[in-house]
Design a protein around this motif. Structure first.
Motif, mmCIF file in Angstrom:
data_model
loop_
_atom_site.group_PDB
_atom_site.id
_atom_site.type_symbol
_atom_site.label_atom_id
_atom_site.label_comp_id
_atom_site.label_asym_id
_atom_site.label_seq_id
_atom_site.Cartn_x
_atom_site.Cartn_y
_atom_site.Cartn_z
ATOM 1 N N THR A 255 -17.999 -34.628 -23.792
ATOM 2 C CA THR A 255 -17.285 -35.788 -23.269
ATOM 3 C C THR A 255 -16.847 -35.579 -21.822
ATOM 4 O OG1 THR A 255 -15.270 -34.900 -24.269
ATOM 5 C CG2 THR A 255 -16.461 -36.585 -25.503
ATOM 6 N N GLU A 256 -16.702 -34.347 -21.387
ATOM 7 C CA GLU A 256 -16.325 -34.072 -20.001
ATOM 8 C C GLU A 256 -17.363 -34.585 -19.016
ATOM 9 O OE1 GLU A 256 -15.948 -29.874 -20.340
ATOM 10 O OE2 GLU A 256 -13.790 -29.940 -20.723
ATOM 11 N N ARG A 257 -18.599 -34.752 -19.483
ATOM 12 C CA ARG A 257 -19.668 -35.208 -18.594
ATOM 13 C C ARG A 257 -19.860 -36.723 -18.625
ATOM 14 N NH1 ARG A 257 -25.043 -31.748 -19.048
ATOM 15 N NH2 ARG A 257 -25.436 -33.070 -17.240
ATOM 16 N N LEU A 258 -19.074 -37.412 -19.414
ATOM 17 C CA LEU A 258 -19.258 -38.860 -19.547
ATOM 18 C C LEU A 258 -19.123 -39.628 -18.231
ATOM 19 C CD1 LEU A 258 -17.619 -39.626 -23.005
ATOM 20 C CD2 LEU A 258 -20.006 -40.021 -22.343
ATOM 21 N N PRO A 259 -18.171 -39.301 -17.348
ATOM 22 C CA PRO A 259 -18.132 -40.034 -16.071
ATOM 23 C C PRO A 259 -19.432 -39.931 -15.294
ATOM 24 C CG PRO A 259 -16.080 -38.862 -16.418
ATOM 25 C CD PRO A 259 -17.018 -38.384 -17.500
ATOM 26 N N LEU A 260 -20.041 -38.742 -15.262
ATOM 27 C CA LEU A 260 -21.311 -38.571 -14.564
ATOM 28 C C LEU A 260 -22.437 -39.317 -15.270
ATOM 29 C CD1 LEU A 260 -23.045 -37.256 -12.376
ATOM 30 C CD2 LEU A 260 -23.223 -35.221 -13.839
ATOM 31 N N ILE A 261 -22.442 -39.277 -16.610
ATOM 32 C CA ILE A 261 -23.464 -40.002 -17.380
ATOM 33 C C ILE A 261 -23.367 -41.496 -17.107
ATOM 34 C CG2 ILE A 261 -24.189 -40.617 -19.724
ATOM 35 C CD1 ILE A 261 -23.136 -37.822 -20.594
ATOM 36 N N ALA A 262 -22.134 -42.018 -17.096
ATOM 37 C CA ALA A 262 -21.941 -43.447 -16.846
ATOM 38 C C ALA A 262 -22.334 -43.817 -15.428
ATOM 39 C CB ALA A 262 -20.485 -43.818 -17.115
ATOM 40 N N GLU A 263 -22.022 -42.955 -14.470
ATOM 41 C CA GLU A 263 -22.402 -43.227 -13.074
ATOM 42 C C GLU A 263 -23.921 -43.230 -12.920
ATOM 43 O OE1 GLU A 263 -22.477 -43.920 -9.014
ATOM 44 O OE2 GLU A 263 -20.941 -44.294 -10.538
ATOM 45 N N THR A 264 -24.597 -42.320 -13.610
ATOM 46 C CA THR A 264 -26.060 -42.308 -13.587
ATOM 47 C C THR A 264 -26.619 -43.615 -14.155
ATOM 48 O OG1 THR A 264 -26.114 -39.901 -13.822
ATOM 49 C CG2 THR A 264 -28.126 -41.106 -14.408
ATOM 50 N N ALA A 265 -26.034 -44.076 -15.254
ATOM 51 C CA ALA A 265 -26.465 -45.349 -15.841
ATOM 52 C C ALA A 265 -26.250 -46.495 -14.862
ATOM 53 C CB ALA A 265 -25.710 -45.600 -17.144
ATOM 54 N N ARG A 266 -25.119 -46.473 -14.157
ATOM 55 C CA ARG A 266 -24.843 -47.541 -13.174
ATOM 56 C C ARG A 266 -25.913 -47.581 -12.095
ATOM 57 N NH1 ARG A 266 -23.117 -48.402 -8.387
ATOM 58 N NH2 ARG A 266 -22.946 -46.163 -7.943
ATOM 59 N N ARG A 267 -26.309 -46.408 -11.600
ATOM 60 C CA ARG A 267 -27.344 -46.381 -10.568
ATOM 61 C C ARG A 267 -28.690 -46.819 -11.125
ATOM 62 N NH1 ARG A 267 -25.315 -41.194 -9.523
ATOM 63 N NH2 ARG A 267 -27.293 -40.333 -10.284
ATOM 64 N N GLU A 268 -29.032 -46.321 -12.307
ATOM 65 C CA GLU A 268 -30.346 -46.635 -12.866
ATOM 66 C C GLU A 268 -30.472 -48.098 -13.265
ATOM 67 O OE1 GLU A 268 -31.757 -42.304 -14.591
ATOM 68 O OE2 GLU A 268 -30.688 -43.659 -15.935
ATOM 69 N N LEU A 269 -29.350 -48.711 -13.654
ATOM 70 C CA LEU A 269 -29.365 -50.131 -14.015
ATOM 71 C C LEU A 269 -29.057 -51.016 -12.804
ATOM 72 C CD1 LEU A 269 -27.636 -49.927 -17.492
ATOM 73 C CD2 LEU A 269 -30.029 -50.474 -17.034
ATOM 74 N N ARG A 270 -28.848 -50.377 -11.655
ATOM 75 C CA ARG A 270 -28.648 -51.086 -10.380
ATOM 76 C C ARG A 270 -27.492 -52.078 -10.443
ATOM 77 N NH1 ARG A 270 -35.008 -52.243 -8.749
ATOM 78 N NH2 ARG A 270 -35.679 -50.066 -8.843
ATOM 79 N N VAL A 271 -26.392 -51.593 -10.977
ATOM 80 C CA VAL A 271 -25.186 -52.437 -11.038
ATOM 81 C C VAL A 271 -24.417 -52.327 -9.724
ATOM 82 C CG1 VAL A 271 -22.973 -52.767 -12.201
ATOM 83 C CG2 VAL A 271 -25.037 -52.201 -13.529
#
Length: 271
Positions: A255-271
């Motif tokens: 769970t400590e890596r969730l902010p980075l995982i979510a940020e990666t998703a934001r970039r990949e989904l181009r939000v």
């Protein structure tokens, strides 16, 4: 200090028998005061309290209801209470609006769910480290990144393996030729789930390749080992679960890596 946001919230209640008047809170609708278009809704992911008062409750219908309401709240010209009245059956009722002051909409939603729906103020440490806590934190991080609504949720494994498979993956998205999926796991208390996921990987990988023409990137989200407070028995179960999943190609992320995982998703989904 940042000014707090004036908000109002409604509690969503499941009422199996309106005559008897018994109910259990199952969700929260939150909006900024004077801004109906800002409304958002969240339902519980733990239906045990619902089943206590109604063992035959259709929880899949209730889960679908959350998605329907969220969709309709985004439609222009739909007043909140009118939308709720049209969406809900008599078995689901909504309280009158109550005021609140929020540091942020996401944080306020989490607080209201804890206080009024999940009733988690006195949970034991073991319960807090369970799957539902991990799922809630995962969802919150994806919401903060603005990608939760763009992701697929409760993905039925039976679509890729065989009919009758009950497993549903928490969430996922497809940024390119790879489908990334995420599933919350409490490895210290639910080794059976870890074994089910490991057993399913071969069929899932093949199914995603055949039906969607994409590789599968499966990540299990777990709490860090340090959260177990040095409990030898739980640590042993934890390590067994991780080794079982990793042996079948499941990535294990804390769970400590969730902010980075979510940020990666934001970039990949181009939000």
């Amino acid at each position: 200090m940042n000014a707090r946001i004036p908000c109002e919230f409604f509690l969503v209640r499941y009422v199996p028998d309106p005559i008897r008047g018994e109910f259990v809170n199952i969700g929260v609708l939150l909006r900024e005061a004077g801004r109906p278009e800002s409304a958002t809704v969240r339902f519980t992911r733990d239906w045990s309290r619902v089943r206590c008062i109604d063992p035959e409750a259709d929880t899949e219908m209730l889960e679908a209801l959350e998605g329907e309401l969220r969709q309709r709240l985004t439609e222009e010209g739909q007043p909140v209470m009118k939308t709720m009245a049209e969406s809900f059956s008599q078995m689901v009722q909504v309280t009158t609006a109550k005021p609140s002051l929020a540091e942020s909409m996401v944080a306020e939603m989490e607080l209201l769910l804890r206080l009024h729906v999940e009733n988690r103020k006195r949970e034991s440490a073991a319960r807090k480290s369970g799957r539902m806590m991990i799922h809630g934190r995962m969802r919150s991080e994806f919401e903060r990144a603005g990608v939760w609504e763009l992701m697929r949720k409760r993905i039925p494994v039976s679509s890729y393996t065989r009919a009758g498979d009950p497993l549903k993956i928490d969430c996922g998205y497809r940024p390119n030729g790879v489908i990334k999926v995420f599933h919350a796991v409490a490895p210290d208390t639910d080794t059976e789930l870890a074994k089910v996921l490991a057993f399913s990987m071969e069929g899932l990988t093949k199914g995603f390749a055949e039906k969607e023409g994409a590789a599968l990137d499966f990540a299990a989200i777990v709490q860090p080992l340090t959260a177990l407070a040095g409990d030898p028995d739980r640590e042993e179960q934890y390590r067994f679960s991780l080794e079982t999943m990793e042996s079948k190609g499941i990535r294990v992320l804390t769970t400590e890596r969730l902010p980075l995982i979510a940020e990666t998703a934001r970039r990949e989904l181009r939000v």
